[in-house]
Scaffold this active site. Structure first.
Site, PDB file in Angstrom:
ATOM      1  N   GLY A  91      48.726  29.565  41.620  1.00 37.96           N
ATOM      2  CA  GLY A  91      48.101  30.349  40.539  1.00 37.96           C
ATOM      3  C   GLY A  91      49.059  30.496  39.364  1.00 37.96           C
ATOM      4  O   GLY A  91      49.160  31.567  38.762  1.00 37.96           O
ATOM      5  N   ALA A  92      49.742  29.375  39.037  1.00 37.52           N
ATOM      6  CA  ALA A  92      50.792  29.436  38.000  1.00 37.52           C
ATOM      7  C   ALA A  92      50.236  29.237  36.593  1.00 37.52           C
ATOM      8  O   ALA A  92      50.972  29.377  35.626  1.00 37.52           O
ATOM      9  CB  ALA A  92      51.851  28.375  38.292  1.00 37.52           C
ATOM     10  N   SER A  93      48.959  28.917  36.468  1.00 39.29           N
ATOM     11  CA  SER A  93      48.446  28.484  35.159  1.00 39.29           C
ATOM     12  C   SER A  93      48.080  29.634  34.229  1.00 39.29           C
ATOM     13  O   SER A  93      48.032  29.441  33.014  1.00 39.29           O
ATOM     14  CB  SER A  93      47.218  27.594  35.362  1.00 39.29           C
ATOM     15  OG  SER A  93      46.228  28.315  36.073  1.00 39.29           O
TER      16      SER A  93
ATOM     17  N   GLY B 136      47.725  34.281  33.658  1.00 39.03           N
ATOM     18  CA  GLY B 136      47.993  35.646  34.118  1.00 39.03           C
ATOM     19  C   GLY B 136      49.384  35.850  34.699  1.00 39.03           C
ATOM     20  O   GLY B 136      50.393  35.405  34.139  1.00 39.03           O
ATOM     21  N   ILE B 137      49.416  36.526  35.836  1.00 40.35           N
ATOM     22  CA  ILE B 137      50.689  36.923  36.460  1.00 40.35           C
ATOM     23  C   ILE B 137      51.522  35.688  36.835  1.00 40.35           C
ATOM     24  O   ILE B 137      52.732  35.638  36.610  1.00 40.35           O
ATOM     25  CB  ILE B 137      50.422  37.776  37.725  1.00 40.35           C
ATOM     26  CG1 ILE B 137      49.606  39.030  37.363  1.00 40.35           C
ATOM     27  CG2 ILE B 137      51.722  38.162  38.410  1.00 40.35           C
ATOM     28  CD1 ILE B 137      49.057  39.801  38.558  1.00 40.35           C
ATOM     29  N   GLY B 138      50.864  34.672  37.393  1.00 35.86           N
ATOM     30  CA  GLY B 138      51.575  33.472  37.847  1.00 35.86           C
ATOM     31  C   GLY B 138      52.226  32.731  36.687  1.00 35.86           C
ATOM     32  O   GLY B 138      53.345  32.218  36.811  1.00 35.86           O
TER      33      GLY B 138
ATOM     34  N   SER C 249      46.622  43.643  46.481  1.00 36.19           N
ATOM     35  CA  SER C 249      46.049  44.628  45.568  1.00 36.19           C
ATOM     36  C   SER C 249      46.253  46.049  46.113  1.00 36.19           C
ATOM     37  O   SER C 249      46.035  46.305  47.308  1.00 36.19           O
ATOM     38  CB  SER C 249      44.548  44.347  45.442  1.00 36.19           C
ATOM     39  OG  SER C 249      43.927  45.415  44.775  1.00 36.19           O
TER      40      SER C 249
ATOM     41  N   TYR D  57      36.095  40.562  47.825  1.00 36.88           N
ATOM     42  CA  TYR D  57      37.502  40.522  47.384  1.00 36.88           C
ATOM     43  C   TYR D  57      38.396  41.281  48.363  1.00 36.88           C
ATOM     44  O   TYR D  57      39.396  40.746  48.863  1.00 36.88           O
ATOM     45  CB  TYR D  57      37.586  41.118  45.982  1.00 36.88           C
ATOM     46  CG  TYR D  57      38.984  41.147  45.384  1.00 36.88           C
ATOM     47  CD1 TYR D  57      39.683  39.964  45.146  1.00 36.88           C
ATOM     48  CD2 TYR D  57      39.599  42.354  45.036  1.00 36.88           C
ATOM     49  CE1 TYR D  57      40.954  39.977  44.577  1.00 36.88           C
ATOM     50  CE2 TYR D  57      40.872  42.374  44.460  1.00 36.88           C
ATOM     51  CZ  TYR D  57      41.549  41.187  44.235  1.00 36.88           C
ATOM     52  OH  TYR D  57      42.805  41.209  43.672  1.00 36.88           O
TER      53      TYR D  57
HETATM   54  N1  LIG Z   1      44.816  41.509  37.527  1.00 36.19           N
HETATM   55  C1  LIG Z   1      44.836  42.527  38.373  1.00 36.19           C
HETATM   56  O1  LIG Z   1      44.493  43.686  38.027  1.00 36.19           O
HETATM   57  C2  LIG Z   1      45.287  42.313  39.795  1.00 36.19           C
HETATM   58  C3  LIG Z   1      45.487  43.462  40.593  1.00 36.19           C
HETATM   59  C4  LIG Z   1      45.893  43.283  41.914  1.00 36.19           C
HETATM   60  C5  LIG Z   1      46.123  42.007  42.406  1.00 36.19           C
HETATM   61  N2  LIG Z   1      45.923  40.923  41.615  1.00 36.19           N
HETATM   62  C6  LIG Z   1      46.177  39.592  42.199  1.00 36.19           C
HETATM   63  O2  LIG Z   1      47.093  38.898  41.369  1.00 36.19           O
HETATM   64  C7  LIG Z   1      46.909  37.488  41.549  1.00 36.19           C
HETATM   65  C8  LIG Z   1      46.896  36.820  40.183  1.00 36.19           C
HETATM   66  O3  LIG Z   1      45.765  37.282  39.462  1.00 36.19           O
HETATM   67  P1  LIG Z   1      45.733  37.405  37.864  1.00 36.19           P
HETATM   68  O4  LIG Z   1      45.334  38.790  37.558  1.00 36.19           O
HETATM   69  O5  LIG Z   1      46.947  36.818  37.272  1.00 36.19           O
HETATM   70  O6  LIG Z   1      44.437  36.509  37.587  1.00 36.19           O
HETATM   71  P2  LIG Z   1      44.174  35.237  36.661  1.00 36.19           P
HETATM   72  O7  LIG Z   1      44.790  35.423  35.332  1.00 36.19           O
HETATM   73  O8  LIG Z   1      42.716  34.980  36.765  1.00 36.19           O
HETATM   74  O9  LIG Z   1      44.976  34.084  37.420  1.00 36.19           O
HETATM   75  C9  LIG Z   1      44.536  33.597  38.661  1.00 36.19           C
HETATM   76  C10 LIG Z   1      45.352  32.346  38.997  1.00 36.19           C
HETATM   77  O10 LIG Z   1      44.843  31.804  40.233  1.00 36.19           O
HETATM   78  C11 LIG Z   1      44.513  30.422  40.021  1.00 36.19           C
HETATM   79  N3  LIG Z   1      43.359  30.032  40.807  1.00 36.19           N
HETATM   80  C12 LIG Z   1      42.121  30.603  40.810  1.00 36.19           C
HETATM   81  N4  LIG Z   1      41.289  29.913  41.605  1.00 36.19           N
HETATM   82  C13 LIG Z   1      42.018  28.865  42.096  1.00 36.19           C
HETATM   83  C14 LIG Z   1      41.719  27.789  42.969  1.00 36.19           C
HETATM   84  N5  LIG Z   1      40.506  27.625  43.494  1.00 36.19           N
HETATM   85  N6  LIG Z   1      42.696  26.883  43.265  1.00 36.19           N
HETATM   86  C15 LIG Z   1      43.945  27.043  42.723  1.00 36.19           C
HETATM   87  N7  LIG Z   1      44.281  28.040  41.907  1.00 36.19           N
HETATM   88  C16 LIG Z   1      43.339  28.938  41.590  1.00 36.19           C
HETATM   89  C17 LIG Z   1      44.177  30.347  38.520  1.00 36.19           C
HETATM   90  O11 LIG Z   1      44.394  29.031  38.036  1.00 36.19           O
HETATM   91  P3  LIG Z   1      43.245  27.953  37.688  1.00 36.19           P
HETATM   92  O12 LIG Z   1      42.051  28.684  37.180  1.00 36.19           O
HETATM   93  O13 LIG Z   1      43.933  27.069  36.693  1.00 36.19           O
HETATM   94  O14 LIG Z   1      43.005  27.270  38.989  1.00 36.19           O
HETATM   95  C18 LIG Z   1      45.204  31.289  37.924  1.00 36.19           C
HETATM   96  O15 LIG Z   1      46.421  30.626  37.711  1.00 36.19           O
HETATM   97  C19 LIG Z   1      45.615  37.327  42.347  1.00 36.19           C
HETATM   98  O16 LIG Z   1      45.925  37.027  43.683  1.00 36.19           O
HETATM   99  C20 LIG Z   1      44.959  38.702  42.257  1.00 36.19           C
HETATM  100  O17 LIG Z   1      44.150  38.972  43.387  1.00 36.19           O
HETATM  101  C21 LIG Z   1      45.523  41.043  40.311  1.00 36.19           C
END
Ligand SMILES: NC(=O)c1ccc[n+]([C@@H]2O[C@H](COP(=O)([O-])OP(=O)(O)OC[C@H]3O[C@@H](n4cnc5c(N)ncnc54)[C@H](OP(=O)(O)O)[C@@H]3O)[C@@H](O)[C@H]2O)c1
Length: 277
Positions: free
Chosen positions: A37-39, A41-43, A166, A180
């Site tokens: 998930g490096a592309s 948000g957090i990654g 989370s 989720y």
């Molecule tokens: N944002 C919040 O409030 C929050 C709170 C608690 C926990 N989290 C956790 O933090 C982590 C990162 O989330 P984020 O908030 O940074 O969300 P995000 O910006 O949507 O990023 C999600 C990342 O996961 C990758 N991803 C999604 N589906 C995928 C797939 N099928 N195969 C490979 N990669 C995939 C996406 O890349 P591609 O679309 O390029 O594949 C993207 O790099 C998640 O595990 C989420 O559950 C987030």
């Protein structure tokens, strides 16, 4: 929410550790770090910090253009970097990735961060079994498949798995989040079990119970856009700080205080939830 209230709540509730660049360089320079998930948000924020630190990176996601951007940036910074355009929900693609990872000579850190959230009540999902397949495949099964592949490598280096979970998993189950939360909680249990089994063999498995972070994922829920939250960069600092500590997990300070009372009050909380449409 007015501006002063927003800023006060943000300062009080969303305080992130700051780690100096020199510390990051000392700990991560030349270390092989895998991020799923490096592309976005957090990654992505995490990958950019580790590029600055001179880590040797292996980046996984589906969006090739974003991975290529990080690849070029890493090369400009003198880092070794590989990217893998992989849909982690697709079993064939996941197996192919695992075969590539098996060939890596050493792995120091695996940030398991790719995730998908779905906010839909069960009654609205009666014909949507795919919601449950998608979340369990990505949020739980890909964690397990990648970790099983990487554990022998991590054992050689005394390495770590850091899972982005989370904070909502610490509280009574909220309506709308069954797909989720079930997948994130399954991953938490796996990580907790793996940590207790592997700790004495030199591999740590740590969980970051992340509260709200402003990213594309959370901003999809309108209400969350207006709430105070961490930025992706602050969330990346939390993951980095956890990974260089000996702690089992990260929880925001207020979660440590409210988790037990919330469990004690869960009959009342469930009652309130059941009144909401
Ligand atoms: N944002 C919040 O409030 C929050 C709170 C608690 C926990 N989290 C956790 O933090 C982590 C990162 O989330 P984020 O908030 O940074 O969300 P995000 O910006 O949507 O990023 C999600 C990342 O996961 C990758 N991803 C999604 N589906 C995928 C797939 N099928 N195969 C490979 N990669 C995939 C996406 O890349 P591609 O679309 O390029 O594949 C993207 O790099 C998640 O595990 C989420 O559950 C987030």
């Amino acid at each position: 929410m007015n501006n002063i209230l927003y800023k006060t709540a943000k300062a009080l509730l969303y305080h992130s550790p700051s780690i100096s660049k020199s510390t990051l360089c000392k700990i991560f320079g030349g270390k092989r770090v895998i991020i799923s998930g490096a592309s976005h948000g957090i990654g992505k924020a995490l990958a950019l910090k580790l590029i600055e630190a001179g880590a040797d990176l292996f980046l996984i996601a589906r969006t090739e253009s974003e991975l290529q951007f990080l690849h070029d940036k890493a090369r400009q910074n003198g880092c070794n970097v590989r990217i893998s355009v992989t849909d982690l929900r697709n079993r064939n693609e996941l197996d192919r990735l695992c075969s590539v990872l098996k060939e890596l000579p050493r792995v120091d850190f695996f940030f398991c961060n790719a995730g998908k959230s779905i906010n839909r009540r069960i009654e609205d999902a009666l014909d949507r079994m795919h919601d449950y397949d998608r979340t369990i495949d990505l949020n739980y099964k890909s964690l397990v498949a990648l970790s099983l592949t990487l554990i022998p490598k991590l054992r050689q280096s005394g390495g770590k798995i850091i899972y982005t979970s989370s904070a909502s998993c610490l509280y009574p189950a909220a309506p709308g989040w069954s797909a989720y939360h079930a997948s994130k909680c399954a991953a938490n249990i796996w990580c907790q079990t793996a940590d207790s089994e592997l700790k004495h063999k030199g591999v740590r498995v740590q969980i970051a119970y992340m509260p709200l972070v402003h990213t594309t994922m959370s901003d999809a829920t309108e209400m969350y856009r207006k709430l105070p939250a961490f930025s992706a960069e602050e969330a990346a600092d939390i993951l980095l700080s956890l990974s260089i500590s000996n702690k089992r997990c990260y929880k925001p300070w207020w979660a440590s205080l409210t988790e037990i009372p919330a469990i004690c009050l869960s009959p009342l909380i469930r009652k309130i939830y059941s009144l909401k449409k």
